[in-house]
Design an enzyme around this catalytic site. Structure first.
Site, mmCIF file in Angstrom:
data_model
loop_
_atom_site.group_PDB
_atom_site.id
_atom_site.type_symbol
_atom_site.label_atom_id
_atom_site.label_comp_id
_atom_site.label_asym_id
_atom_site.label_seq_id
_atom_site.Cartn_x
_atom_site.Cartn_y
_atom_site.Cartn_z
ATOM 1 N N ARG A 21 14.879 6.278 5.056
ATOM 2 C CA ARG A 21 14.803 7.738 5.044
ATOM 3 C C ARG A 21 14.773 8.326 6.443
ATOM 4 N NH1 ARG A 21 10.377 10.667 5.780
ATOM 5 N NH2 ARG A 21 9.064 8.816 5.554
ATOM 6 N N ARG A 127 -15.316 -5.615 -11.816
ATOM 7 C CA ARG A 127 -13.967 -5.774 -11.279
ATOM 8 C C ARG A 127 -13.191 -4.454 -11.292
ATOM 9 N NH1 ARG A 127 -14.955 -10.440 -14.428
ATOM 10 N NH2 ARG A 127 -13.967 -9.498 -16.272
ATOM 11 N N CYS A 147 1.002 6.052 1.779
ATOM 12 C CA CYS A 147 1.465 4.742 2.245
ATOM 13 C C CYS A 147 0.417 3.689 1.898
ATOM 14 C CB CYS A 147 1.726 4.765 3.743
ATOM 15 S SG CYS A 147 3.097 5.838 4.217
#
Length: 265
Positions: A21, A127, A147
C-alpha cells in the site's frame, strides 16, 4: 535485543520483495521473539529509542485517547501523520485504546483491559485473559487499522507473561517501539496485579523492511549492542489508571545515536 537484530538480518538475507500500500518491502511471514524481562528492559540499544514517546503513547491508549491533540499534550507526535492522512481534523477514530477500554456493544461498552486485570487478580490461571483491538465492524472508523492486533496474558509461578500478535511489522521504525510498549504494559499490569513480570512473547505476521530503510538497517547492524537498561515504576501505583509519565523511568539506558528514516504512512 539480539533476537531483533537477528530478525533484521534474516529479512535482508532471505526475505521476499513485495509491493504494498505504501511502498515496496522485503518481508518474511511468521516470526516469534521472546524477551525474558529478568534480563533487562528490551529497549533497542543499537539506536536511540524514544522512550518518552513509548510511555506517552501507551498512557494515551490506557486513557482511550482518540484525537491527535490528546497524544500531543502528552508529548508524543507519532500519530500526527496518520491523523493528517485520515483528514478528519485530528480525530483518530476508534483506535487501539478505545477498543481496549470502550469496546461498543448494544448495551454500552466493555472495558476489556479492566476486566482482564480483575480476572488476573481473581482467576489468574484462566485461558481467557485476552484483549483485542481488531474490531471488524469498526475498521473504517480508525485512522489506522490495528497493526498490533491482540494480546493475551498468562500466569505461572507468580509470574505474568504477555503474548502479542502483530499482523504488520515495520521492523526498523515500528517494531522496537512496539516491543518496548508491550514490555512496559506487562510491567505495569504485573505491578497492579501483584505479580512478577515474566516473558514478553512477540509473534509477528508480515515482518518487513521498507526498501527506503535498507541503508538505515545496515547502519544499525554494524553497531555493537549495549547491555539492556532497567525499568523502574513507582511502587505506590496500584491501579492501571493511576500511572502518569513521572511514574515510569528507564535507568542505565546506554545507546548508539538515533538513525533517522522516513515513516511511510
Amino acid at each position: 535485543m539480539e533476537q531483533y537484530i537477528q530478525g533484521l538480518q534474516q529479512i535482508l538475507d532471505t526475505g521476499v520483495d513485495r509491493p504494498g500500500r505504501n511502498g515496496v518491502t522485503r518481508a518474511l511471514f511468521g516470526m516469534q521473539m521472546r524477551y525474558d524481562l529478568k534480563d533487562g528492559f528490551p529497549a533497542v540499544t543499537t539506536k536511540k529509542l524514544a522512550f518518552s514517546a513509548v510511555k506517552a503513547e501507551l498512557l494515551g491508549f490506557l486513557r482511550a485517547y482518540s484525537h491527535v491533540d490528546q497524544f500531543q499534550k502528552l508529548g508524543v507526535q507519532v500519530w500526527n501523520a496518520n491523523a493528517g492522512a485520515w483528514g478528519r481534523n485530528g480525530s483518530l477514530g476508534r483506535i487501539y485504546g478505545v477498543q481496549w477500554r470502550e469496546w461498543r456493544t448494544e448495551n454500552g461498552t466493555i472495558d476489556q483491559l479492566g476486566e482482564v486485570i480483575k480476572q488476573l487478580q481473581t482467576n489468574p490461571h484462566s485461558r481467557r485473559h485476552v484483549v483485542t483491538a481488531w474490531n471488524p465492524g469498526e475498521l473504517d472508523e480508525m485512522a489506522l487499522e490495528p497493526c498490533h492486533m491482540f494480546f493475551q496474558f498468562f500466569v505461572a509461578d507468580d509470574k505474568l507473561s504477555l503474548q502479542m500478535y502483530q499482523r504488520s511489522c515495520d521492523m526498523f521504525l515500528g517494531v522496537p517501539f512496539n516491543i518496548a510498549s508491550y514490555a512496559l504494559l506487562l510491567h505495569m499490569v504485573a505491578q497492579v496485579t501483584g505479580l512478577m513480570p515474566g516473558e514478553f512473547v512477540h509473534t509477528l505476521g508480515d515482518a518487513h523492511i521498507y526498501h527506503e530503510h535498507f541503508q538505515a538497517v545496515k547502519t544499525q547492524l554494524q553497531r555493537k549492542p549495549y547491555p539492556l537498561p532497567r525499568l523502574v515504576l513507582d511502587p505506590k501505583i496500584s491501579s492501571i489508571d493511576a500511572f502518569k509519565m513521572q511514574h515510569i523511568q528507564l535507568e542505565d539506558y546506554q545507546h548508539h545515536d538515533a538513525i533517522h528514516a522516513p515513516m511511510l504512512v
